[in-house]
Design a protein around this motif. Structure first.
Motif, PDB file in Angstrom:
ATOM      1  N   ALA A  43      17.598   0.504 -30.873  1.00  0.00           N
ATOM      2  CA  ALA A  43      16.530   2.116 -31.735  1.00  0.00           C
ATOM      3  C   ALA A  43      16.984   2.836 -29.670  1.00  0.00           C
ATOM      4  CB  ALA A  43      15.502   1.602 -32.124  1.00  0.00           C
ATOM      5  N   VAL A  44      16.992   4.171 -30.116  1.00  0.00           N
ATOM      6  CA  VAL A  44      16.383   4.957 -29.445  1.00  0.00           C
ATOM      7  C   VAL A  44      15.851   6.055 -29.485  1.00  0.00           C
ATOM      8  CG1 VAL A  44      18.686   3.982 -27.676  1.00  0.00           C
ATOM      9  CG2 VAL A  44      19.045   6.241 -29.394  1.00  0.00           C
ATOM     10  N   LYS A  45      14.513   6.817 -28.345  1.00  0.00           N
ATOM     11  CA  LYS A  45      14.192   7.630 -28.895  1.00  0.00           C
ATOM     12  C   LYS A  45      14.497   8.416 -27.551  1.00  0.00           C
ATOM     13  CE  LYS A  45       9.588   9.060 -29.461  1.00  0.00           C
ATOM     14  NZ  LYS A  45       8.290   8.329 -29.703  1.00  0.00           N
ATOM     15  N   ARG A  46      13.962   9.956 -28.248  1.00  0.00           N
ATOM     16  CA  ARG A  46      14.379  11.134 -27.412  1.00  0.00           C
ATOM     17  C   ARG A  46      13.004  11.845 -27.136  1.00  0.00           C
ATOM     18  NH1 ARG A  46      17.291  15.505 -26.865  1.00  0.00           N
ATOM     19  NH2 ARG A  46      15.748  17.869 -27.067  1.00  0.00           N
ATOM     20  N   VAL A  47      12.456  11.763 -25.348  1.00  0.00           N
ATOM     21  CA  VAL A  47      11.532  11.752 -25.119  1.00  0.00           C
ATOM     22  C   VAL A  47      11.956  12.978 -23.790  1.00  0.00           C
ATOM     23  CG1 VAL A  47      10.749   9.656 -25.500  1.00  0.00           C
ATOM     24  CG2 VAL A  47      11.968   9.970 -23.250  1.00  0.00           C
ATOM     25  N   VAL A  48      10.467  13.174 -23.352  1.00  0.00           N
ATOM     26  CA  VAL A  48      10.971  14.091 -21.636  1.00  0.00           C
ATOM     27  C   VAL A  48      11.626  13.230 -20.940  1.00  0.00           C
ATOM     28  CG1 VAL A  48       9.547  15.558 -20.151  1.00  0.00           C
ATOM     29  CG2 VAL A  48       8.615  15.307 -23.108  1.00  0.00           C
ATOM     30  N   ASP A  49      12.336  14.402 -20.587  1.00  0.00           N
ATOM     31  CA  ASP A  49      12.882  13.132 -18.784  1.00  0.00           C
ATOM     32  C   ASP A  49      12.043  12.504 -18.293  1.00  0.00           C
ATOM     33  OD1 ASP A  49      15.227  12.526 -17.587  1.00  0.00           O
ATOM     34  OD2 ASP A  49      13.834  12.662 -16.524  1.00  0.00           O
ATOM     35  N   ASN A  58      12.142  24.426 -22.788  1.00  0.00           N
ATOM     36  CA  ASN A  58      12.707  24.463 -22.220  1.00  0.00           C
ATOM     37  C   ASN A  58      12.822  23.599 -20.654  1.00  0.00           C
ATOM     38  OD1 ASN A  58      13.967  27.051 -21.727  1.00  0.00           O
ATOM     39  ND2 ASN A  58      12.158  28.516 -21.473  1.00  0.00           N
ATOM     40  N   VAL A  59      12.460  22.626 -20.925  1.00  0.00           N
ATOM     41  CA  VAL A  59      12.184  21.083 -20.597  1.00  0.00           C
ATOM     42  C   VAL A  59      13.154  19.753 -21.131  1.00  0.00           C
ATOM     43  CG1 VAL A  59      10.583  18.952 -20.590  1.00  0.00           C
ATOM     44  CG2 VAL A  59      10.036  21.110 -20.767  1.00  0.00           C
ATOM     45  N   ASN A 119      14.599   7.482 -23.608  1.00  0.00           N
ATOM     46  CA  ASN A 119      13.506   6.509 -23.336  1.00  0.00           C
ATOM     47  C   ASN A 119      13.637   5.892 -22.623  1.00  0.00           C
ATOM     48  OD1 ASN A 119      10.452   5.546 -23.370  1.00  0.00           O
ATOM     49  ND2 ASN A 119      11.197   4.173 -24.323  1.00  0.00           N
ATOM     50  N   PRO A 120      13.196   4.812 -21.151  1.00  0.00           N
ATOM     51  CA  PRO A 120      13.714   4.399 -20.035  1.00  0.00           C
ATOM     52  C   PRO A 120      13.483   2.867 -20.297  1.00  0.00           C
ATOM     53  CG  PRO A 120      12.228   6.192 -19.222  1.00  0.00           C
ATOM     54  CD  PRO A 120      11.912   6.011 -20.305  1.00  0.00           C
ATOM     55  N   PHE A 121      12.959   2.425 -22.066  1.00  0.00           N
ATOM     56  CA  PHE A 121      12.828   1.223 -22.395  1.00  0.00           C
ATOM     57  C   PHE A 121      14.117   1.369 -23.354  1.00  0.00           C
ATOM     58  CE2 PHE A 121       8.846   1.490 -20.655  1.00  0.00           C
ATOM     59  CZ  PHE A 121       8.641   0.394 -19.705  1.00  0.00           C
ATOM     60  N   CYS A 122      14.246   2.267 -24.164  1.00  0.00           N
ATOM     61  CA  CYS A 122      15.350   2.196 -24.725  1.00  0.00           C
ATOM     62  C   CYS A 122      16.883   1.949 -23.814  1.00  0.00           C
ATOM     63  CB  CYS A 122      15.558   3.785 -25.559  1.00  0.00           C
ATOM     64  SG  CYS A 122      14.054   3.507 -26.316  1.00  0.00           S
ATOM     65  N   GLU A 123      16.881   2.680 -23.493  1.00  0.00           N
ATOM     66  CA  GLU A 123      18.045   2.881 -22.341  1.00  0.00           C
ATOM     67  C   GLU A 123      18.060   1.598 -21.909  1.00  0.00           C
ATOM     68  OE1 GLU A 123      20.352   5.295 -19.108  1.00  0.00           O
ATOM     69  OE2 GLU A 123      18.638   5.912 -18.877  1.00  0.00           O
ATOM     70  N   ILE A 124      17.362   0.605 -21.110  1.00  0.00           N
ATOM     71  CA  ILE A 124      17.702  -0.734 -21.203  1.00  0.00           C
ATOM     72  C   ILE A 124      18.488  -1.433 -22.205  1.00  0.00           C
ATOM     73  CG2 ILE A 124      15.843  -2.813 -20.651  1.00  0.00           C
ATOM     74  CD1 ILE A 124      14.548  -0.409 -18.926  1.00  0.00           C
ATOM     75  N   ALA A 125      17.694  -1.400 -23.730  1.00  0.00           N
ATOM     76  CA  ALA A 125      17.764  -2.079 -24.982  1.00  0.00           C
ATOM     77  C   ALA A 125      19.215  -2.069 -24.412  1.00  0.00           C
ATOM     78  CB  ALA A 125      16.410  -1.304 -25.692  1.00  0.00           C
ATOM     79  N   GLY A 144      13.510  -0.507 -27.181  1.00  0.00           N
ATOM     80  CA  GLY A 144      12.203  -1.036 -26.020  1.00  0.00           C
ATOM     81  C   GLY A 144      10.589  -0.854 -26.107  1.00  0.00           C
ATOM     82  N   LYS A 145      10.236  -1.738 -25.396  1.00  0.00           N
ATOM     83  CA  LYS A 145       8.903  -1.992 -25.317  1.00  0.00           C
ATOM     84  C   LYS A 145       7.665  -0.945 -26.034  1.00  0.00           C
ATOM     85  CE  LYS A 145       7.024  -2.339 -20.692  1.00  0.00           C
ATOM     86  NZ  LYS A 145       5.868  -3.149 -20.013  1.00  0.00           N
ATOM     87  N   GLN A 146       7.998   0.281 -25.452  1.00  0.00           N
ATOM     88  CA  GLN A 146       7.634   1.344 -25.246  1.00  0.00           C
ATOM     89  C   GLN A 146       7.597   3.092 -25.193  1.00  0.00           C
ATOM     90  OE1 GLN A 146       4.544  -0.282 -22.621  1.00  0.00           O
ATOM     91  NE2 GLN A 146       3.870   1.530 -21.684  1.00  0.00           N
ATOM     92  N   SER A 147       7.480   4.190 -25.758  1.00  0.00           N
ATOM     93  CA  SER A 147       7.763   4.739 -25.286  1.00  0.00           C
ATOM     94  C   SER A 147       6.678   5.589 -23.923  1.00  0.00           C
ATOM     95  CB  SER A 147       7.863   6.224 -26.782  1.00  0.00           C
ATOM     96  OG  SER A 147       6.834   6.570 -26.758  1.00  0.00           O
ATOM     97  N   ILE A 148       7.755   5.986 -23.224  1.00  0.00           N
ATOM     98  CA  ILE A 148       6.605   7.300 -22.237  1.00  0.00           C
ATOM     99  C   ILE A 148       6.144   8.283 -22.290  1.00  0.00           C
ATOM    100  CG2 ILE A 148       8.843   5.564 -20.485  1.00  0.00           C
ATOM    101  CD1 ILE A 148       9.492   8.911 -19.917  1.00  0.00           C
ATOM    102  N   ASP A 149       5.979   8.566 -24.039  1.00  0.00           N
ATOM    103  CA  ASP A 149       5.224   9.830 -24.712  1.00  0.00           C
ATOM    104  C   ASP A 149       4.367   9.369 -25.430  1.00  0.00           C
ATOM    105  OD1 ASP A 149       7.160   8.225 -26.728  1.00  0.00           O
ATOM    106  OD2 ASP A 149       7.910  10.419 -27.780  1.00  0.00           O
ATOM    107  N   GLY A 150       4.593   8.665 -26.373  1.00  0.00           N
ATOM    108  CA  GLY A 150       2.581   8.094 -26.669  1.00  0.00           C
ATOM    109  C   GLY A 150       2.463   6.330 -26.294  1.00  0.00           C
ATOM    110  N   ASP A 151       3.242   5.934 -25.017  1.00  0.00           N
ATOM    111  CA  ASP A 151       3.328   3.977 -24.920  1.00  0.00           C
ATOM    112  C   ASP A 151       2.017   3.659 -25.864  1.00  0.00           C
ATOM    113  OD1 ASP A 151       3.529   4.417 -22.229  1.00  0.00           O
ATOM    114  OD2 ASP A 151       2.082   5.659 -21.510  1.00  0.00           O
ATOM    115  N   ASN A 152       2.299   3.423 -26.754  1.00  0.00           N
ATOM    116  CA  ASN A 152       2.237   2.658 -28.240  1.00  0.00           C
ATOM    117  C   ASN A 152       1.831   1.170 -27.761  1.00  0.00           C
ATOM    118  OD1 ASN A 152       0.407   4.885 -29.438  1.00  0.00           O
ATOM    119  ND2 ASN A 152       2.361   6.114 -30.216  1.00  0.00           N
TER     120      ASN A 152
END
Length: 249
Positions: free
Chosen positions: A6-12, A30-31, A36-42, A116-124
């Protein structure tokens, strides 16, 4: 062995996030967006399993509007074989994400699911655990090392007291921690090849899931700015301020 990632689209992660003036949400105009960095590791771990001959196919799945296809294509450029988009509008809470991923798992029947263990936007830090509960699959969270041996999966996970090693029966779910690996960069030839790799699009209805909302976002505001420090003239003054003002001693 089929691996679903699973990969998630987040703010860089290099971008300084700003709240909208009315405090209703985060300003995304324009951001730069990325995986998500943890998804990239996955993704990297799944690709390494394929390169080692353990996995036969790596499937990248993302949930969101059409824009998330950019992150799926990035995962394909990193080595995934095909992509799946579950098309939704707006923000989707972790429980609904887990239900949608459960639908994809039932369609694809992977032997291993890596998130990824969590996303860097929600950090849930909730989706992997919820998916494990919904699918009744064993899970290894906060993985810093994984090893496949037949139909067994060894997961070394980071806990407060050090390292814990679990032995799981596959199919299983793993959530990646920072020290699992260091993701590679996508090469230009692989980026071009990724444009031709298959990408399927499903709706929540295709997976038998109704997108509902249980959470309401009340407001978004930046954290309070740190106050400037002060200089003290002596150790006695420092001790006095720590004791009477900061009250830490």
């Amino acid at each position: 062995m089929k691996v679903l990632v699973a990969v998630k689209r987040v703010v860089d992660y290099n971008v300084k996030v700003r709240a909208k003036a009315d405090g209703s949400d985060v300003d995304l105009n324009n951001v730069k967006m990325s995986i998500n960095p943890f998804c990239e590791i996955a993704v990297e771990e799944a690709v390494r399993l394929k390169e080692a001959g353990t996995a036969t196919e790596v499937i990248a799945v993302s949930i969101g509007d059409k824009a998330c296809q950019e992150q799926i294509r990035t995962a394909l450029a990193l080595g995934a074989d095909r992509g799946i988009q579950v098309e939704t509008e707006g923000s989707v809470e972790p429980l609904v994400v887990a239900k949608l991923l459960k639908g994809v798992v039932e369609k694809e029947q992977p032997q291993l699911v890596i998130l990824g263990k969590q996303s860097i936007d929600g950090d849930n830090n909730q989706t992997g655990q919820m998916l494990g509960a919904l699918t009744n699959m064993p899970q290894g969270t906060f993985a810093s090392e994984i090893a496949v041996d037949g139909d067994k999966l060894s997961v070394t996970r980071e806990v407060d007291g050090g390292l814990q090693t679990l032995s799981l029966n596959m199919p299983a779910i793993v959530t990646s921690d920072l020290r699992l690996n260091e993701p590679r960069y996508a090469s230009l030839p692989n980026i071009m090849k990724a444009k031709k790799k298959p990408l399927d699009v499903y709706s929540p209805a295709d997976l038998g899931v109704e997108v509902t909302t249980h959470l309401t976002q009340v407001s978004v505001e930046p954290p309070a700015e740190r106050q400037a420090g002060i200089k003290v003239e002596s150790v006695d003054e420092l001790v006095d301020k720590l004791k009477n003002e900061a009250k830490v001693i």
